[in-house]
Enzyme design. Structure first.
Site, PDB file in Angstrom:
ATOM      1  N   CYS A 176       0.821  -1.217   0.000  1.00 11.25           N
ATOM      2  CA  CYS A 176       0.000   0.000   0.000  1.00 11.25           C
ATOM      3  C   CYS A 176       0.854   1.267   0.000  1.00 11.25           C
ATOM      4  O   CYS A 176       1.469   1.599   1.013  1.00 11.25           O
ATOM      5  CB  CYS A 176      -0.917  -0.040   1.226  1.00 11.25           C
ATOM      6  SG  CYS A 176      -1.850   1.481   1.490  1.00 11.25           S
ATOM      7  N   CYS A 182      -0.193   3.973   2.522  1.00  7.55           N
ATOM      8  CA  CYS A 182       0.177   3.542   3.880  1.00  7.55           C
ATOM      9  C   CYS A 182       1.610   3.958   4.191  1.00  7.55           C
ATOM     10  O   CYS A 182       1.906   4.424   5.289  1.00  7.55           O
ATOM     11  CB  CYS A 182       0.035   2.034   4.030  1.00  7.55           C
ATOM     12  SG  CYS A 182      -1.638   1.425   3.758  1.00  7.55           S
TER      13      CYS A 182
END
Length: 124
Positions: A50, A53
């Site tokens: 991600c 993230c």
């Protein structure tokens, strides 16, 4: 007083202020033990793949160092799918703020300022 660090993943690159879990059983035991405390628990639901993230990692490091009366936890949704499903995580990153075993706030996405406001609101 000793360190309150409980880093289950010894290969973790995270700071000593952020806890990671590699099993649902470990998470459940920790969560249940903290359910009665007044401390805020900030859970970062993330994944290795991600990109957004990764953008929030420095913010989590900063917050974990600054708000020492809160506990910061990182959960990889691929490793602990049952935990992310239990909290109905549908987007990454998702930050869930928990107090006394109850979800008090939920912040989704790369929203550092909003996350900081929510942490400050619940650590006072």
């Amino acid at each position: 007083m000793g360190s309150n660090v409980f880093n289950v993943d010894s290969s973790s690159e995270l700071s000593d202020n952020i806890i990671t879990f590699n099993s649902t059983a470990e998470w459940n035991a920790h969560f249940n033990a903290l359910e009665e405390t007044h401390n805020l628990m900030v859970v970062d639901f993330t994944a290795k793949w991600c990109g957004p993230c990764k953008l929030m990692e420095p913010a989590m490091e900063e917050f974990a160092a600054k708000y020492t009366n809160a506990e910061f936890i990182k959960i990889d949704v691929d490793e602990l799918m049952a935990v992310s499903q239990a909290f109905r995580v549908q987007a990454l990153p998702t930050f869930i703020l928990i107090k006394r075993g109850k979800v008090v706030e939920r912040v989704m996405g790369v929203r550092k300022e909003e996350l900081q406001r929510m942490i400050e609101k619940h650590t006072k």
